[in-house]
Design a protein around this motif. Sequence first.
Motif, PDB file in Angstrom:
ATOM      1  N   LYS A 149       0.807  -1.222   0.000  1.00 49.82           N
ATOM      2  CA  LYS A 149       0.000   0.000   0.000  1.00 49.82           C
ATOM      3  C   LYS A 149       0.840   1.272   0.000  1.00 49.82           C
ATOM      4  N   LEU A 150       1.935   1.277  -0.750  1.00 49.65           N
ATOM      5  CA  LEU A 150       2.699   2.505  -0.944  1.00 49.65           C
ATOM      6  C   LEU A 150       1.820   3.464  -1.734  1.00 49.65           C
ATOM      7  N   ALA A 151       1.591   4.635  -1.197  1.00 48.52           N
ATOM      8  CA  ALA A 151       0.736   5.607  -1.877  1.00 48.52           C
ATOM      9  C   ALA A 151       1.156   7.022  -1.520  1.00 48.52           C
ATOM     10  N   THR A 152       1.071   7.893  -2.513  1.00 51.12           N
ATOM     11  CA  THR A 152       1.355   9.317  -2.350  1.00 51.12           C
ATOM     12  C   THR A 152       0.141  10.089  -2.840  1.00 51.12           C
ATOM     13  N   LEU A 153      -0.241  11.103  -2.091  1.00 54.72           N
ATOM     14  CA  LEU A 153      -1.357  11.942  -2.523  1.00 54.72           C
ATOM     15  C   LEU A 153      -1.124  12.403  -3.961  1.00 54.72           C
ATOM     16  N   THR A 154      -2.158  12.382  -4.755  1.00 53.70           N
ATOM     17  CA  THR A 154      -2.042  12.696  -6.184  1.00 53.70           C
ATOM     18  C   THR A 154      -1.347  14.032  -6.423  1.00 53.70           C
ATOM     19  N   GLU A 155      -1.723  15.039  -5.665  1.00 50.80           N
ATOM     20  CA  GLU A 155      -1.144  16.370  -5.864  1.00 50.80           C
ATOM     21  C   GLU A 155       0.318  16.454  -5.431  1.00 50.80           C
ATOM     22  N   GLU A 156       0.819  15.440  -4.742  1.00 51.02           N
ATOM     23  CA  GLU A 156       2.204  15.416  -4.282  1.00 51.02           C
ATOM     24  C   GLU A 156       3.069  14.424  -5.071  1.00 51.02           C
ATOM     25  N   GLN A 157       2.467  13.751  -6.055  1.00 52.71           N
ATOM     26  CA  GLN A 157       3.213  12.787  -6.863  1.00 52.71           C
ATOM     27  C   GLN A 157       4.170  13.510  -7.807  1.00 52.71           C
ATOM     28  N   GLY A 158       5.249  12.818  -8.147  1.00 52.61           N
ATOM     29  CA  GLY A 158       6.238  13.377  -9.061  1.00 52.61           C
ATOM     30  C   GLY A 158       7.237  14.301  -8.388  1.00 52.61           C
ATOM     31  N   LYS A 159       7.205  14.368  -7.060  1.00 52.86           N
ATOM     32  CA  LYS A 159       8.105  15.246  -6.314  1.00 52.86           C
ATOM     33  C   LYS A 159       9.174  14.481  -5.539  1.00 52.86           C
ATOM     34  N   GLY A 160       9.226  13.167  -5.738  1.00 49.14           N
ATOM     35  CA  GLY A 160      10.244  12.358  -5.070  1.00 49.14           C
ATOM     36  C   GLY A 160       9.848  11.824  -3.705  1.00 49.14           C
ATOM     37  N   ASN A 161       8.622  12.071  -3.279  1.00 47.69           N
ATOM     38  CA  ASN A 161       8.198  11.631  -1.947  1.00 47.69           C
ATOM     39  C   ASN A 161       8.250  10.110  -1.793  1.00 47.69           C
ATOM     40  N   ALA A 162       7.708   9.374  -2.744  1.00 49.38           N
ATOM     41  CA  ALA A 162       7.698   7.911  -2.653  1.00 49.38           C
ATOM     42  C   ALA A 162       9.120   7.357  -2.714  1.00 49.38           C
ATOM     43  N   THR A 163       9.986   7.975  -3.499  1.00 48.71           N
ATOM     44  CA  THR A 163      11.377   7.525  -3.583  1.00 48.71           C
ATOM     45  C   THR A 163      12.069   7.699  -2.237  1.00 48.71           C
ATOM     46  N   VAL A 164      11.875   8.848  -1.598  1.00 49.67           N
ATOM     47  CA  VAL A 164      12.470   9.086  -0.283  1.00 49.67           C
ATOM     48  C   VAL A 164      11.946   8.070   0.724  1.00 49.67           C
ATOM     49  N   LEU A 165      10.650   7.833   0.716  1.00 42.73           N
ATOM     50  CA  LEU A 165      10.049   6.872   1.642  1.00 42.73           C
ATOM     51  C   LEU A 165      10.571   5.461   1.379  1.00 42.73           C
ATOM     52  N   MET A 166      10.666   5.073   0.123  1.00 40.47           N
ATOM     53  CA  MET A 166      11.172   3.737  -0.200  1.00 40.47           C
ATOM     54  C   MET A 166      12.654   3.589   0.135  1.00 40.47           C
ATOM     55  N   ASP A 167      13.446   4.613  -0.099  1.00 41.20           N
ATOM     56  CA  ASP A 167      14.859   4.550   0.295  1.00 41.20           C
ATOM     57  C   ASP A 167      14.968   4.299   1.799  1.00 41.20           C
ATOM     58  N   TYR A 168      14.115   4.949   2.562  1.00 43.26           N
ATOM     59  CA  TYR A 168      14.078   4.768   4.012  1.00 43.26           C
ATOM     60  C   TYR A 168      13.712   3.326   4.369  1.00 43.26           C
ATOM     61  N   ILE A 169      12.681   2.796   3.716  1.00 44.46           N
ATOM     62  CA  ILE A 169      12.226   1.427   3.982  1.00 44.46           C
ATOM     63  C   ILE A 169      13.309   0.414   3.603  1.00 44.46           C
ATOM     64  N   LEU A 170      13.950   0.613   2.475  1.00 41.67           N
ATOM     65  CA  LEU A 170      15.019  -0.295   2.061  1.00 41.67           C
ATOM     66  C   LEU A 170      16.170  -0.281   3.062  1.00 41.67           C
ATOM     67  N   GLN A 171      16.501   0.893   3.576  1.00 43.94           N
ATOM     68  CA  GLN A 171      17.564   0.979   4.587  1.00 43.94           C
ATOM     69  C   GLN A 171      17.124   0.313   5.884  1.00 43.94           C
ATOM     70  N   GLN A 172      15.870   0.497   6.275  1.00 44.29           N
ATOM     71  CA  GLN A 172      15.339  -0.169   7.469  1.00 44.29           C
ATOM     72  C   GLN A 172      15.445  -1.687   7.314  1.00 44.29           C
ATOM     73  N   ALA A 173      15.100  -2.199   6.148  1.00 45.90           N
ATOM     74  CA  ALA A 173      15.166  -3.641   5.896  1.00 45.90           C
ATOM     75  C   ALA A 173      16.606  -4.146   6.050  1.00 45.90           C
ATOM     76  N   LYS A 174      17.561  -3.432   5.457  1.00 45.84           N
ATOM     77  CA  LYS A 174      18.972  -3.820   5.576  1.00 45.84           C
ATOM     78  C   LYS A 174      19.411  -3.814   7.036  1.00 45.84           C
ATOM     79  N   ASN A 175      19.055  -2.753   7.757  1.00 43.52           N
ATOM     80  CA  ASN A 175      19.441  -2.613   9.166  1.00 43.52           C
ATOM     81  C   ASN A 175      18.875  -3.738  10.026  1.00 43.52           C
ATOM     82  N   ARG A 176      17.729  -4.257   9.648  1.00 40.20           N
ATOM     83  CA  ARG A 176      17.066  -5.305  10.425  1.00 40.20           C
ATOM     84  C   ARG A 176      17.506  -6.710  10.000  1.00 40.20           C
ATOM     85  N   GLY A 177      18.413  -6.805   9.046  1.00 37.34           N
ATOM     86  CA  GLY A 177      18.913  -8.097   8.609  1.00 37.34           C
ATOM     87  C   GLY A 177      17.989  -8.846   7.672  1.00 37.34           C
TER      88      GLY A 177
END
Length: 134
Positions: A64-92
């Motif tokens: 359920k990754l989702a960004t408000l329509t008016e905020e799409q295309g601004k890199g918000n989902a990329t920033v959030l996913m980069d965070y999640i990917l780093q969290q996954a690595k940190n947790r093994g």
Amino acid sequence: MIINEIPASETWAIRHKVMWPDMPLEFVQLKEDYLGIHFGLYNEFKLVAIVSCFEGNEEMQFRKLATLTEEQGKGNATVLMDYILQQAKNRGVKRIWCNARVNKKSFYEKLGLRDTRITFFKSGQEFTIMELRF
């Protein structure tokens, strides 16, 4: 931008508005929500993007990754996913994956996920399983 852990209930409005606006709100409320960790990305105190993560057996599924329509295309989902990917690595976590809408596949490929070519349909949408192994 700030990313915080949020209650599942705070994800529902964005999930509904962005992903399934023609369905009842209950459609986006997962019975597994209480098992997940949910993150929200805020821009100037406004919740603009959300994702839910479910971990087990050295794997993490994000949903359920989702960004408000008016905020799409601004890199918000990329920033959030980069965070999640780093969290996954940190947790093994050894594998992170999602059921991606086929029309959004290229977004996940840019993040390093690969298409497993396992596809299915749900509620008229075609999905493919995308994954990244660490």
